[in-house]
Enzyme design. Sequence first.
Site, short mmCIF file in Angstrom:
data_model
loop_
_atom_site.label_atom_id
_atom_site.label_comp_id
_atom_site.label_asym_id
_atom_site.label_seq_id
_atom_site.Cartn_x
_atom_site.Cartn_y
_atom_site.Cartn_z
N GLY A 130 48.71 62.88 46.03
CA GLY A 130 48.89 62.03 47.20
C GLY A 130 48.13 60.72 47.11
O GLY A 130 47.92 60.15 46.03
N SER A 131 47.63 60.27 48.26
CA SER A 131 47.11 58.90 48.37
C SER A 131 45.82 58.63 47.62
O SER A 131 45.42 57.47 47.49
CB SER A 131 46.89 58.56 49.86
OG SER A 131 48.13 58.52 50.54
N VAL A 132 45.13 59.67 47.13
CA VAL A 132 43.92 59.40 46.34
C VAL A 132 44.28 58.69 45.04
O VAL A 132 43.38 58.18 44.34
CB VAL A 132 43.16 60.72 46.03
CG1 VAL A 132 42.51 61.28 47.28
CG2 VAL A 132 44.08 61.75 45.38
N MET A 133 45.56 58.63 44.70
CA MET A 133 45.99 57.91 43.50
C MET A 133 46.13 56.42 43.73
O MET A 133 46.23 55.63 42.77
CB MET A 133 47.33 58.47 43.01
CG MET A 133 47.29 59.92 42.57
SD MET A 133 46.29 60.16 41.08
CE MET A 133 47.38 59.44 39.86
#
Length: 576
Positions: free
Chosen positions: A302-305
């Site tokens: 998810g958004s941690v990328m």
Amino acid sequence: MSATRRAATDRRRRADAPLGAGRYWFMLFIILVALSALVGRVVYLQVIDRSFLQNQGDARTLRVESIGAHRGMISDRNGDPLAISTPVITLWANPQELPQDPIQQTLLAKALKVDPGQLADRISRYSDHEFMYLRRQLTPAAAKPVLDLQMPGVYARDEYKRYYPAGEVAAQLVGVTNVDDKGQEGLELAYNRYLTGQPGKRRVLKDRKGRLVRDLHLIEEAKPGGDLSLSIDLRLQYMAYRELAAGVRKNDADGGSLVMLDARTGEVLAMANLPSYNPNNRSDVDVRGLRNQAITDAIEPGSVMKPLAMSAALASDQFSPESIIDTSPGWMVVDGYTIRDFRNYGKLTPAGILLHSSNIGMSHIALSLPQDAIWNRYRELGLGQSPGTGFPGENSGSLPSMINLPRSAQAAMAYGYGVAVTPLQLASAYTAIANDGKRLSPSLLKLNGDPDSEQVMSPRIAHELLAMMEKIVQPNAGGHLAMVPGYQIAGKTGTVRKVTSTGYQEVEYRGLFAGIAPASNPRIVTVVMIDNPKKGDYYGGLVAAPVFSRVVGNALRLLDVPPDAPSSATEQESNP
């Protein structure tokens, strides 16, 4: 008697005399020959063939016994034991020598603390054998009542049993051995050959019943296995496991993982997983707890990328920290798929895109870059390839194929969908942001030399990303629950739907937080994942960030890292 009869008797005696004398001398000859043969045989065996008799005698009394060699110790970076071998006694028997008396067998069963009927059945089944185990790996105190019986056919053998002082706290990382002291899981398996000792040999004298009479001499000394020094700090490991467990309980989650890396060396300082198990008592083990999920289980992050994808944008000539990206109206359709933001954020800078975790902003950036720009950056950061730790079953994760990559997949990569990474891979990728653009290879062993690193982005870009991520961990921002009093924190939240064999789940999520501390002079990189929280919220900023805050705050104090937050910010945090 008449003279005539007496004369006849004398004549018969004279006639028989030569025959009796012949028998006498014949028998005497036979006896002498037999004695000569016996004496000759004795002389032959005792003088000429003495070595044969001695060897035959020795074969019945002399034995070469194995000397057990203990397995090498596994310790943390400070020398605190994680796996040690303790002496134990294994009791075995020769069923053909055991007493058949039921009373004696009952006494033996009582000393062994087993059912007399079951023992009698086993003895009967093994009656044609010369070996059977009675009890394995007993403490000397537990074996003493059996040995005190001095029962024929019962023998003892010295062995070693593995003990894990940290218990479930480091179970998946350290691993376990089986009853034969061979590595079965984790680092016990990965370094089994190195940890295994080489048994020695000694010559002993035993009586006909196999009992030791005398220890004669040493043939070969036992060589203990090599010791293994891990990178983890047991103090941090205990604390990380405790806080992760508290977070899993609070959110009624299925489990979770936590990885903490040294931002300067890539060494794993802590690695915790739930569910776990007690390696010292494996009678009731949850099979899910056997996996070191931080290394073996790849998930969509998810958004941690997004910070990692943003680094590719900042490395191009198209985007800078001052660039403006219009995310209106808050949704877009690519290849028939609708991509949405939480709301319409309008025009955003790259920092704003990360702050608001805008999928639309990341999609516009990804689709304006060359098709392979973000894919190549992910590869440079170690994604889609083995981390190289040597841990059994470590997962390489996955990236989509670049052949005919659709635009929707190109966009999805930028906001963390369509890719799979392990928590360890994610933490390793974040070391590039924390370490002036150099990605550090993760290590499960304590390093004695320089770390393995690769320059994957410029120091300028790494510093720009740190500054953007600091804004996410501020009061009223999405990652505010990751704040640590006295320290500047840089991080990113992430929330993703779980994927199973039936596809994306509607009500099952994973919440993540990846962060760097302290932001002004990074010392640690930490990734927290909470799996399927079912109580209340499921967003990474609400379920994973608080765990990050407690773990990192305690770690910075344990590592004696000086505070770096401005005094005004520190006062504001301590007096909200």
